[in-house]
Enzyme design. Structure first.
Site, PDB file in Angstrom:
ATOM      1  N   LYS A  69       0.891  -1.312   0.029  1.00 39.37           N
ATOM      2  CA  LYS A  69      -0.215  -0.079  -0.146  1.00 39.37           C
ATOM      3  C   LYS A  69       0.432   1.119  -0.038  1.00 39.37           C
ATOM      4  CE  LYS A  69      -4.750  -1.530   1.533  1.00 39.37           C
ATOM      5  NZ  LYS A  69      -5.336  -1.712   3.284  1.00 39.37           N
ATOM      6  N   ASP A 105     -10.131   3.075   1.272  1.00 38.42           N
ATOM      7  CA  ASP A 105     -10.825   2.622   2.953  1.00 38.42           C
ATOM      8  C   ASP A 105     -10.903   3.635   4.019  1.00 38.42           C
ATOM      9  OD1 ASP A 105      -9.363   0.089   2.257  1.00 38.42           O
ATOM     10  OD2 ASP A 105      -7.699   0.292   3.550  1.00 38.42           O
TER      11      ASP A 105
HETATM   12  P1  NAP Z   1      -1.673  -4.061  10.464  1.00 37.53           P
HETATM   13  O1  NAP Z   1      -0.860  -3.471   9.681  1.00 37.53           O
HETATM   14  O2  NAP Z   1      -1.008  -5.298  10.999  1.00 37.53           O
HETATM   15  O3  NAP Z   1      -1.747  -3.272  12.129  1.00 37.53           O
HETATM   16  C1  NAP Z   1      -1.895  -4.328  12.698  1.00 37.53           C
HETATM   17  C2  NAP Z   1      -2.287  -3.707  14.080  1.00 37.53           C
HETATM   18  O4  NAP Z   1      -2.895  -4.377  15.395  1.00 37.53           O
HETATM   19  C3  NAP Z   1      -1.168  -3.154  14.989  1.00 37.53           C
HETATM   20  O5  NAP Z   1      -1.373  -2.191  15.596  1.00 37.53           O
HETATM   21  C4  NAP Z   1      -0.748  -4.449  16.098  1.00 37.53           C
HETATM   22  O6  NAP Z   1       0.061  -3.944  17.167  1.00 37.53           O
HETATM   23  C5  NAP Z   1      -2.089  -4.685  16.319  1.00 37.53           C
HETATM   24  N1  NAP Z   1      -1.892  -6.180  16.965  1.00 37.53           N
HETATM   25  C6  NAP Z   1      -1.747  -6.938  16.429  1.00 37.53           C
HETATM   26  N2  NAP Z   1      -1.907  -8.357  17.304  1.00 37.53           N
HETATM   27  C7  NAP Z   1      -2.056  -7.579  18.123  1.00 37.53           C
HETATM   28  C8  NAP Z   1      -2.409  -8.226  19.782  1.00 37.53           C
HETATM   29  N3  NAP Z   1      -2.644  -9.301  19.804  1.00 37.53           N
HETATM   30  N4  NAP Z   1      -2.654  -7.102  20.757  1.00 37.53           N
HETATM   31  C9  NAP Z   1      -2.732  -5.636  20.217  1.00 37.53           C
HETATM   32  N5  NAP Z   1      -2.334  -5.229  19.191  1.00 37.53           N
HETATM   33  C10 NAP Z   1      -2.440  -6.338  18.184  1.00 37.53           C
HETATM   34  O7  NAP Z   1      -2.995  -5.026   9.709  1.00 37.53           O
HETATM   35  P2  NAP Z   1      -4.301  -4.062   8.836  1.00 37.53           P
HETATM   36  O8  NAP Z   1      -4.445  -4.360   7.976  1.00 37.53           O
HETATM   37  O9  NAP Z   1      -4.469  -2.230   9.765  1.00 37.53           O
HETATM   38  O10 NAP Z   1      -5.403  -4.700   9.747  1.00 37.53           O
HETATM   39  C11 NAP Z   1      -5.981  -4.558  10.930  1.00 37.53           C
HETATM   40  C12 NAP Z   1      -7.708  -5.123  11.075  1.00 37.53           C
HETATM   41  O11 NAP Z   1      -8.362  -4.880   9.926  1.00 37.53           O
HETATM   42  C13 NAP Z   1      -7.534  -6.844  10.502  1.00 37.53           C
HETATM   43  O12 NAP Z   1      -8.337  -7.588  11.287  1.00 37.53           O
HETATM   44  C14 NAP Z   1      -7.991  -6.520   8.895  1.00 37.53           C
HETATM   45  O13 NAP Z   1      -9.034  -7.084   8.422  1.00 37.53           O
HETATM   46  C15 NAP Z   1      -9.290  -5.764   9.348  1.00 37.53           C
HETATM   47  N6  NAP Z   1      -8.906  -5.310   8.628  1.00 37.53           N
HETATM   48  C16 NAP Z   1     -10.424  -4.673   7.973  1.00 37.53           C
HETATM   49  C17 NAP Z   1     -10.836  -4.174   6.227  1.00 37.53           C
HETATM   50  C18 NAP Z   1     -12.560  -3.757   6.508  1.00 37.53           C
HETATM   51  O14 NAP Z   1     -12.655  -3.578   5.149  1.00 37.53           O
HETATM   52  N7  NAP Z   1     -13.470  -4.171   6.768  1.00 37.53           N
HETATM   53  C19 NAP Z   1      -9.757  -3.076   5.696  1.00 37.53           C
HETATM   54  C20 NAP Z   1      -8.426  -3.089   6.044  1.00 37.53           C
HETATM   55  C21 NAP Z   1      -8.563  -3.843   7.811  1.00 37.53           C
HETATM   56  P3  NAP Z   1       1.691  -4.159  16.451  1.00 37.53           P
HETATM   57  O15 NAP Z   1       2.327  -3.175  15.546  1.00 37.53           O
HETATM   58  O16 NAP Z   1       2.460  -4.420  17.785  1.00 37.53           O
HETATM   59  O17 NAP Z   1       1.951  -5.655  15.942  1.00 37.53           O
END
Ligand code: NAP
Length: 273
Positions: A69, A105
């Site tokens: 991205k 998004d």
């Molecule tokens: P990402 O870039 O990997 O970021 C994930 C975040 O969650 C990071 O801040 C990470 O912290 C934190 N995290 C991971 N495991 C954790 C835990 N056990 N406890 C507390 N914090 C934790 O992922 P992303 O792309 O932002 O996506 C995040 C979520 O949003 C996913 O579930 C994804 O499926 C969802 N999403 C949904 C849509 C939609 O259209 N509905 C769109 C995009 C994303 P660290 O950096 O410390 O690991």
């Protein structure tokens, strides 16, 4: 039979299962458009070559997901204001021979909030990754006071330094809202699999004056939403955002609208609901 003349698709690595081909191919078929949408698993060391190909082949538009991205931004001729504000691109499209980068998004995230009668004044975003960036940018557009809490405080600090908002240590996240406001889960906690029974928000701190917005959409009713509803809080599930970002992509590529309810029911069915 309509023979496709142009190609759309999604690039990411590893790509895993994605519902985007289902959504867009359904839309193209609905409108009788000569387009097809494919999944293109693209490792980072092939991204540059792939993007050079986009300028040579009849590629009409692309969805972009993790980890590309940010990297695709350099390959765009222009970036929209939203893409600049978020610092990430999830959609490539053409206008007048120029390749544009947009971040749908944000529109997807905002879609269910626009449907709310009363918006809260304060919000806390949990997580500091790509989805959190879209949420913070969207909430800033709405003029809410935004807090960002992540288990790695430095990441929340870096995100708010860049996009605005106030960082909060993970242990202090429940103190941000004083019992009223919007909680956005932008972590994978609650997703199907080993994290399904986890919630990023303590059950006992939900109140009827709060809204729980979970970006996770599989399962549709996460533990966080279940607990929020039980306490009288308003729930918003992640499928609304997924549909919203996809319909915005469809609009950019075709200039045409799809029915939001039909799209949602198609995807809910695909999720086994
Ligand atoms: P990402 O870039 O990997 O970021 C994930 C975040 O969650 C990071 O801040 C990470 O912290 C934190 N995290 C991971 N495991 C954790 C835990 N056990 N406890 C507390 N914090 C934790 O992922 P992303 O792309 O932002 O996506 C995040 C979520 O949003 C996913 O579930 C994804 O499926 C969802 N999403 C949904 C849509 C939609 O259209 N509905 C769109 C995009 C994303 P660290 O950096 O410390 O690991």
């Amino acid at each position: 039979m309509i023979i496709p003349e142009k190609l759309c698709g999604i690039i990411g690595w590893p790509l895993g299962h994605t519902m985007s081909p289902l959504l867009h191919n359904w839309g193209f078929a609905q409108l009788g458009l000569p387009l097809t949408y494919m999944a293109f698993p693209t490792p980072p060391d092939r991204l540059e070559t792939f993007l050079a190909g986009v300028r040579a082949l009849p590629v009409w538009g692309l969805s972009v997901t993790i980890p590309h991205k940010r990297a695709v931004m350099a390959a765009c001729d222009h970036l929209t204001e939203r893409a600049k504000a978020v610092g990430a691109v999830n959609t490539l499209y053409w206008r007048d021979g120029k390749l544009w980068g947009e971040n749908t998004d944000v529109a997807g995230f905002l879609a269910p909030l626009h449907a709310q009668e009363d918006l809260p004044q304060k919000a806390i975003v949990l997580g500091a990754g790509g989805a959190a960036r879209a949420a913070v940018a969207g909430l800033q557009e709405l003029g809410l006071t935004v807090f960002v809490s992540a288990r790695t405080l430095e990441k929340a600090q870096a995100l708010t330094d860049e996009l605005g908002g106030t960082p909060l240590p993970w242990e202090e996240r429940t103190q941000a809202l004083d019992g009223a406001g919007l909680v956005v889960n932008a972590t994978p906690l609650g997703m199907s699999g080993e994290r399904q029974e986890q919630s990023p928000w303590p059950a006992e701190t939900w109140t009827p004056s709060m809204t729980a917005y979970d970006m996770v959409y599989n399962p549709l009713e996460t533990r966080m939403l279940r607990e929020a509803k039980a306490a009288g809080a308003s729930p918003i599930d992640g499928l609304s955002m997924f549909v919203g970002q996809g319909l915005e992509q469809f609009r950019l590529w075709t200039g045409q609208e799809l029915d939001e309810k039909e799209a949602r029911s198609l995807l809910a069915h695909a999720l086994g609901l």
